[in-house]
Design a protein around this motif. Structure first.
Motif, PDB file in Angstrom:
ATOM      1  N   VAL A  68      17.616  24.727 -33.631  1.00  0.00           N
ATOM      2  CA  VAL A  68      17.926  25.562 -32.461  1.00  0.00           C
ATOM      3  C   VAL A  68      18.792  24.783 -31.472  1.00  0.00           C
ATOM      4  O   VAL A  68      19.786  25.303 -30.958  1.00  0.00           O
ATOM      5  CB  VAL A  68      16.623  26.045 -31.776  1.00  0.00           C
ATOM      6  CG1 VAL A  68      16.902  26.664 -30.419  1.00  0.00           C
ATOM      7  CG2 VAL A  68      15.888  27.024 -32.669  1.00  0.00           C
ATOM      8  N   GLU A 120      12.945  30.806 -28.126  1.00  0.00           N
ATOM      9  CA  GLU A 120      12.456  30.065 -29.296  1.00  0.00           C
ATOM     10  C   GLU A 120      12.341  28.573 -28.988  1.00  0.00           C
ATOM     11  O   GLU A 120      11.375  27.922 -29.373  1.00  0.00           O
ATOM     12  CB  GLU A 120      13.392  30.298 -30.488  1.00  0.00           C
ATOM     13  CG  GLU A 120      12.970  29.612 -31.762  1.00  0.00           C
ATOM     14  CD  GLU A 120      11.703  30.171 -32.383  1.00  0.00           C
ATOM     15  OE1 GLU A 120      11.251  29.594 -33.385  1.00  0.00           O
ATOM     16  OE2 GLU A 120      11.141  31.165 -31.867  1.00  0.00           O
ATOM     17  N   GLU A 121      13.298  28.020 -28.247  1.00  0.00           N
ATOM     18  CA  GLU A 121      13.241  26.608 -27.865  1.00  0.00           C
ATOM     19  C   GLU A 121      12.019  26.335 -26.988  1.00  0.00           C
ATOM     20  O   GLU A 121      11.288  25.363 -27.207  1.00  0.00           O
ATOM     21  CB  GLU A 121      14.523  26.209 -27.136  1.00  0.00           C
ATOM     22  CG  GLU A 121      14.578  24.749 -26.761  1.00  0.00           C
ATOM     23  CD  GLU A 121      15.876  24.357 -26.074  1.00  0.00           C
ATOM     24  OE1 GLU A 121      15.889  23.264 -25.476  1.00  0.00           O
ATOM     25  OE2 GLU A 121      16.854  25.128 -26.131  1.00  0.00           O
ATOM     26  N   ALA A 127      17.319  32.401 -28.566  1.00  0.00           N
ATOM     27  CA  ALA A 127      17.283  30.967 -28.880  1.00  0.00           C
ATOM     28  C   ALA A 127      16.595  30.187 -27.757  1.00  0.00           C
ATOM     29  O   ALA A 127      15.834  29.248 -28.029  1.00  0.00           O
ATOM     30  CB  ALA A 127      18.691  30.439 -29.115  1.00  0.00           C
TER      31      ALA A 127
END
Length: 177
Positions: free
Chosen positions: A127, A93-94, A90
């Motif tokens: 997210v 991804e952020e 995560a």
């Protein structure tokens, strides 16, 4: 009661940070000596909407050969590993989404770039919402663990909140009133 369930054993587990004790119930007759816990299992609310979490629990629970305590141990281990991998993914991804949004913002404005930016912002919000839910529950756990007694921690939190919300006075053009 011992005659009805001769293999069972009940004990209490004290913790240093709370005035409450957990109850340990052994249904298999194995008497274990409980040492102060290093770590404990808790289900994070942010997992509830995750299909992978449901699949892990379902896979472990389907095994009828394992006892209840073995199943809980396996779930704890598997969900802990899954959560660590999920959080690091995560974070990546952020960072990726923020970088992508920045590139789109600095680039030429087209219908396609606006649509891509809108979708990326929705994904980024998702997210970040999951991350916020994780930290919100973590802060509540700390509050419950440290603030469940009439302690100095509790009073400092309550008084700090009152001081933060206190309005000393109103200031106008004429000065403080």
């Amino acid at each position: 009661m011992r005659l009805l369930f001769p293999e069972c054993y009940v004990d209490t587990v004290s913790t240093a940070s709370s005035d409450h004790s957990a109850i340990s119930l052994s249904l298999e007759g194995a008497i274990t000596i409980c040492s102060p816990r290093r770590d404990y299992f808790k289900f994070d609310a942010c997992w509830a909407n995750e299909d992978q979490c449901r699949n892990i629990v379902h896979r472990v629970w389907e095994n009828n050969e394992d006892s209840f305590s073995v199943k809980v141990g396996k779930i704890r281990s598997m969900l802990g590993d899954w959560q660590r991998a999920r959080r690091s993914q995560a974070k990546r991804e952020e960072r990726r989404l923020k970088s992508f949004i920045l590139r789109l913002t600095l680039g030429p404005i087209t219908d396609e770039s606006c649509e891509l930016r809108r979708k990326a912002l929705v994904d980024l919000k998702d997210v970040m919402d999951k991350d916020e839910m994780f930290w919100l529950q973590s802060s509540r756990v700390a509050w419950l663990k440290d603030g469940d007694r009439n302690s100095s921690f509790f009073h400092k939190r309550a008084n700090g909140r009152r001081k933060k919300n206190w309005i000393e006075g109103l200031e106008s053009e004429g000065g403080l009133e």
